[in-house]
Write a protein that holds these residues in place. Structure first.
Motif, mmCIF file in Angstrom:
data_model
loop_
_atom_site.group_PDB
_atom_site.id
_atom_site.type_symbol
_atom_site.label_atom_id
_atom_site.label_comp_id
_atom_site.label_asym_id
_atom_site.label_seq_id
_atom_site.Cartn_x
_atom_site.Cartn_y
_atom_site.Cartn_z
ATOM 1 N N TRP A 479 62.327 35.226 66.146
ATOM 2 C CA TRP A 479 62.252 35.852 68.064
ATOM 3 C C TRP A 479 61.505 34.830 68.758
ATOM 4 C CZ3 TRP A 479 58.447 40.531 65.596
ATOM 5 C CH2 TRP A 479 59.610 40.867 64.855
ATOM 6 N N SER A 480 61.583 33.885 69.264
ATOM 7 C CA SER A 480 60.850 32.920 70.046
ATOM 8 C C SER A 480 61.648 32.212 70.701
ATOM 9 C CB SER A 480 59.521 31.807 69.380
ATOM 10 O OG SER A 480 59.422 31.129 69.994
ATOM 11 N N ASP A 481 61.779 30.945 71.808
ATOM 12 C CA ASP A 481 62.157 29.852 72.080
ATOM 13 C C ASP A 481 62.292 28.850 71.582
ATOM 14 O OD1 ASP A 481 59.664 30.183 72.765
ATOM 15 O OD2 ASP A 481 60.242 28.140 74.178
ATOM 16 N N LYS A 482 61.649 29.355 70.368
ATOM 17 C CA LYS A 482 60.939 28.116 68.864
ATOM 18 C C LYS A 482 62.674 28.028 68.373
ATOM 19 C CE LYS A 482 57.854 26.565 70.385
ATOM 20 N NZ LYS A 482 57.696 25.581 71.528
ATOM 21 N N VAL A 483 63.581 29.151 68.126
ATOM 22 C CA VAL A 483 64.939 28.521 67.943
ATOM 23 C C VAL A 483 65.239 27.822 68.756
ATOM 24 C CG1 VAL A 483 64.488 31.343 66.966
ATOM 25 C CG2 VAL A 483 65.899 30.846 69.491
ATOM 26 N N PHE A 484 65.331 27.523 69.463
ATOM 27 C CA PHE A 484 66.515 26.614 70.118
ATOM 28 C C PHE A 484 66.014 25.575 69.998
ATOM 29 C CE2 PHE A 484 66.067 29.576 73.556
ATOM 30 C CZ PHE A 484 67.852 30.792 73.073
ATOM 31 N N GLU A 485 64.653 24.828 69.219
ATOM 32 C CA GLU A 485 64.541 23.320 68.506
ATOM 33 C C GLU A 485 65.308 23.158 67.072
ATOM 34 O OE1 GLU A 485 59.933 23.554 67.566
ATOM 35 O OE2 GLU A 485 60.076 22.810 70.353
ATOM 36 N N VAL A 486 65.822 24.236 66.234
ATOM 37 C CA VAL A 486 65.972 25.227 64.728
ATOM 38 C C VAL A 486 68.319 24.306 66.028
ATOM 39 C CG1 VAL A 486 67.550 25.898 63.073
ATOM 40 C CG2 VAL A 486 64.618 26.454 64.297
ATOM 41 N N LEU A 487 68.213 25.031 66.761
ATOM 42 C CA LEU A 487 69.190 24.665 67.166
ATOM 43 C C LEU A 487 70.342 23.419 67.166
ATOM 44 C CD1 LEU A 487 72.325 25.782 68.286
ATOM 45 C CD2 LEU A 487 71.258 26.417 70.254
ATOM 46 N N GLU A 488 68.577 22.567 68.168
ATOM 47 C CA GLU A 488 68.634 20.928 68.838
ATOM 48 C C GLU A 488 69.035 19.933 66.863
ATOM 49 O OE1 GLU A 488 66.187 17.860 71.220
ATOM 50 O OE2 GLU A 488 65.667 19.874 71.080
ATOM 51 N N ALA A 489 68.180 20.546 66.715
ATOM 52 C CA ALA A 489 68.203 19.909 65.023
ATOM 53 C C ALA A 489 69.560 19.900 64.748
ATOM 54 C CB ALA A 489 67.113 20.546 64.107
ATOM 55 N N ILE A 490 70.352 20.946 64.446
ATOM 56 C CA ILE A 490 71.760 21.009 64.389
ATOM 57 C C ILE A 490 72.173 20.643 64.713
ATOM 58 C CG2 ILE A 490 73.170 23.255 63.321
ATOM 59 C CD1 ILE A 490 71.652 25.252 63.401
ATOM 60 N N GLU A 491 72.549 20.511 65.765
ATOM 61 C CA GLU A 491 73.287 19.767 66.727
ATOM 62 C C GLU A 491 73.012 18.085 66.600
ATOM 63 O OE1 GLU A 491 75.409 21.162 69.305
ATOM 64 O OE2 GLU A 491 75.089 22.468 67.523
ATOM 65 N N GLN A 494 70.597 17.672 61.532
ATOM 66 C CA GLN A 494 69.861 17.880 60.454
ATOM 67 C C GLN A 494 70.692 19.559 60.313
ATOM 68 O OE1 GLN A 494 66.745 17.215 63.476
ATOM 69 N NE2 GLN A 494 65.894 15.632 62.276
ATOM 70 N N GLU A 495 69.459 19.511 59.294
ATOM 71 C CA GLU A 495 70.124 21.490 58.353
ATOM 72 C C GLU A 495 68.227 22.416 59.571
ATOM 73 O OE1 GLU A 495 68.930 21.352 54.510
ATOM 74 O OE2 GLU A 495 70.130 19.916 53.852
ATOM 75 N N LEU A 497 66.784 24.599 58.852
ATOM 76 C CA LEU A 497 64.986 24.554 57.717
ATOM 77 C C LEU A 497 64.178 23.284 58.392
ATOM 78 C CD1 LEU A 497 65.520 26.827 54.744
ATOM 79 C CD2 LEU A 497 64.778 26.488 57.191
ATOM 80 N N ALA A 498 65.251 21.777 58.671
ATOM 81 C CA ALA A 498 64.414 20.948 59.301
ATOM 82 C C ALA A 498 63.504 20.388 59.502
ATOM 83 C CB ALA A 498 66.066 19.935 60.016
ATOM 84 N N VAL A 499 63.059 21.017 60.760
ATOM 85 C CA VAL A 499 61.934 21.444 61.575
ATOM 86 C C VAL A 499 60.670 22.223 60.730
ATOM 87 C CG1 VAL A 499 61.485 23.195 64.073
ATOM 88 C CG2 VAL A 499 63.276 22.131 63.389
ATOM 89 N N ILE A 500 60.809 23.126 59.964
ATOM 90 C CA ILE A 500 59.567 23.090 58.850
ATOM 91 C C ILE A 500 59.667 22.105 57.798
ATOM 92 C CG2 ILE A 500 59.376 25.044 57.315
ATOM 93 C CD1 ILE A 500 60.743 26.869 59.138
ATOM 94 N N ASP A 501 60.898 21.769 57.480
ATOM 95 C CA ASP A 501 60.220 19.902 56.261
ATOM 96 C C ASP A 501 59.300 19.077 56.949
ATOM 97 O OD1 ASP A 501 61.545 21.679 54.449
ATOM 98 O OD2 ASP A 501 63.364 20.641 54.784
ATOM 99 N N ALA A 502 59.743 19.175 58.408
ATOM 100 C CA ALA A 502 58.852 17.892 59.677
ATOM 101 C C ALA A 502 57.374 18.324 59.711
ATOM 102 C CB ALA A 502 59.529 17.835 60.685
ATOM 103 N N ILE A 503 57.046 19.406 59.284
ATOM 104 C CA ILE A 503 55.639 19.833 59.679
ATOM 105 C C ILE A 503 54.552 18.910 57.989
ATOM 106 C CG2 ILE A 503 53.991 21.639 59.258
ATOM 107 C CD1 ILE A 503 55.931 22.508 61.406
ATOM 108 N N GLU A 504 54.106 19.063 59.221
ATOM 109 C CA GLU A 504 52.677 17.849 58.377
ATOM 110 C C GLU A 504 52.076 18.757 57.356
ATOM 111 O OE1 GLU A 504 51.128 14.326 59.572
ATOM 112 O OE2 GLU A 504 53.494 13.019 60.099
ATOM 113 N N ILE A 505 51.740 18.808 56.759
ATOM 114 C CA ILE A 505 50.258 19.346 55.914
ATOM 115 C C ILE A 505 48.711 18.728 55.480
ATOM 116 C CG2 ILE A 505 48.843 21.266 54.117
ATOM 117 C CD1 ILE A 505 51.641 22.555 55.640
#
Length: 505
Positions: A479-491, A494-495, A497-505
């Motif tokens: 529901w967030s504008d962060k969906v467009f970061e996922v869109l950018e990754a696909i463009e 990347q897959e 879920l790459a945006v999530i995989d890039a998170i550091e724990i």
């Protein structure tokens, strides 16, 4: 192409409308379920059903992915309840290292989330006796203890509420180590219930509400002065301001204060720091629309500027990319995002669509229900455009015939590079003509092989109306504008879920 379609049916399922759909892999299903939930009843799924499905999916996923998803949901999407669910359920399944404690430390962003986390721990572990929180998981204990060092006296006092689990209980339970003498004194104040009452707009207005005024005019003047004082103090947070715009205008504060308010609303630094979900601006806009004030138009304009500032870094599609945006306005989309919200999934789809339209150059935008209809609106406004779509939604009916979007493009031989549907993905055909989005998209790809279809899933029910592993179809959720970061990754190849995989724990 026809052969591929029918082979896809071998792995097909049905959605909640008994229409052809395709299951998601366990990572994608968990992602879509998490980022579209407020832990309340949905149109097709009750709260306990959604929660149980998420718990089952956690067990089927890699622990590190679950941890990263929890951090992503809290720190990037600013969701509050569901990240706590993820880390507690993860703690029940994963032991042997510090993954859980590190994730809890990252996820807890407000002092009251310490007690919320423990409350869910009780619930998840079915603790019924008097000592519901004894035998706490060591990694949960360690993560909460570390989180205690994040907050100051004001933050603890603001959220020191009389709930079933209190900060005092949590402190006794996890025994955080104070980093210095000042923090030890703070912990002692929590134990002794001697935290000073913090200055907040709620406490200030509550205290004023207890005063007995001789006349209504005196009371009105007092509240005007109080709102002006709060605006002058600089202690009225951005979210509090959004929620109280109507109250402030109705209190008849001065033009100078309204000007200050408007400048703050549209200030780039303030918008960035506030990290508000886009629909917060829409909710505020609708409240202000009803106010009979000479400053209403000014504040509405400030809100338009604010929401545009909030997506300034979102990459849309410039020329020569041709974009089609289709918003689902069906009956199942008229579902509130939370029990206390007036914002519907319907609104979020329209808002995300208008945000993206604002960032594109060659774009056609419309809505679908029984029918599909193009709606031409200027790109200069976002919130006003949402209102116009909302006003006209009945023009297309309330079924979910999303396939008509693609059929129209085929019939008119319109070449689109990107087709984006904002929907709950529960598409079905109310016409009886046998049309389906998957079939129409395959036909469209014959005409225009380079076209891409993006499904923005706003409900997370666990299926897609088109097979995701073929024909350039991509699923994005949230529901967030962060969906467009996922869109950018696909463009960028990347897959999703790459945006999530890039998170550091």
């Amino acid at each position: 192409m026809r052969f591929n379609f029918f082979r896809a049916k071998e792995t097909a399922t049905t959605n909640h409308e008994e229409a052809l759909a395709f299951p998601l892999d366990v990572r994608t299903e968990l992602y879509t379920a998490v980022v579209t939930t407020s832990l309340q009843d949905n149109f097709y799924e009750k709260t306990n059903e959604r929660l149980n499905r998420i718990v089952e999916l956690i067990a089927q996923n890699d622990a590190v992915f679950v941890a990263k998803l929890a951090v992503y949901a809290r720190t990037r999407l600013h969701l509050r309840s569901i990240p706590l669910v993820l880390v507690i359920e993860l703690a029940r399944l994963h032991t042997g290292d510090s993954l859980v404690s590190r994730t809890i430390y990252r996820v807890i962003s407000r002092a009251d989330e310490i007690t919320e986390l423990l409350a869910y721990y009780q619930l998840s572990n079915q603790r019924q006796n008097l000592k519901k929180l004894n035998r706490l998981s060591k990694q949960v204990q360690k993560g909460i203890a570390l989180a205690f060092n994040k907050f100051d006296a004001y933050q603890f006092a603001k959220y020191n509420r009389a709930a079933e689990v209190r900060l005092r209980d949590a402190l006794f339970l996890v025994h955080p180590k104070a980093k210095d003498a000042a923090q030890q004194e703070l912990f002692d104040n929590i134990i002794n219930n001697t935290l000073a009452t913090p200055f907040t707009w709620e406490t200030e207005l509550s205290a004023l509400g207890q005063v007995a005024f001789e006349t209504a005019e005196q009371k009105s003047r007092a509240f005007t002065a109080k709102w002006e004082e709060l605006l002058d103090s600089g202690k009225l947070g951005y979210m509090a301001l959004l929620r109280n715009l109507r109250n402030i205008l109705e209190a008849n504060v001065s033009g100078e204060h309204v000007a200050r308010l408007g400048a703050y609303l549209a200030n780039e630094k303030a918008v960035k720091n506030a990290k508000q979900l886009p629909f917060r601006y829409l909710a505020a806009y609708r409240e202000v629309l009803t106010v009979k004030s000479g400053f209403t138009a000014y504040v509405l304009t400030a809100l338009e500027e604010a929401v545009k500032v909030s997506i300034r870094n979102v990459k849309g599609f410039a020329q020569p990319v041709k974009v089609v945006i289709a918003c689902d306005v069906s009956g199942s989309m008229q579902q509130p995002v939370s029990a206390r919200s007036k914002i519907l999934l319907y609104d979020i789809g329209l808002l995300l669509g208008m945000l993206l339209q604002h960032q594109c150059r060659h774009v056609m935008t419309g809505m679908f229900g029984d029918r599909w209809k193009l709606i031409n609106l200027p790109q200069t406004n976002v919130l006003q455009n949402v209102q116009e779509f909302y006003r006209r939604a009945g023009e297309v009916g309330y079924s979910t015939n999303g396939y008509l979007v693609i059929r129209d493009l085929i019939q008119r031989k319109v070449k689109a590079d990107k087709v984006l549907l904002f929907t709950d993905c529960q598409l079905w055909n109310s016409t009886g003509d046998g049309g389906h989005l998957a079939q129409e998209w395959q036909q469209y790809k014959v005409l225009f092989p380079g076209a891409r279809l993006y499904l923005f899933d706003l409900a997370g029910y666990g299926q897609a109306p088109v097979h995701l592993v073929q024909n350039s179809v991509f699923l994005i959720a949230g529901w967030s504008d962060k969906v467009f970061e996922v869109l950018e990754a696909i463009e960028n190849g990347q897959e999703a879920l790459a945006v999530i995989d890039a998170i550091e724990i």
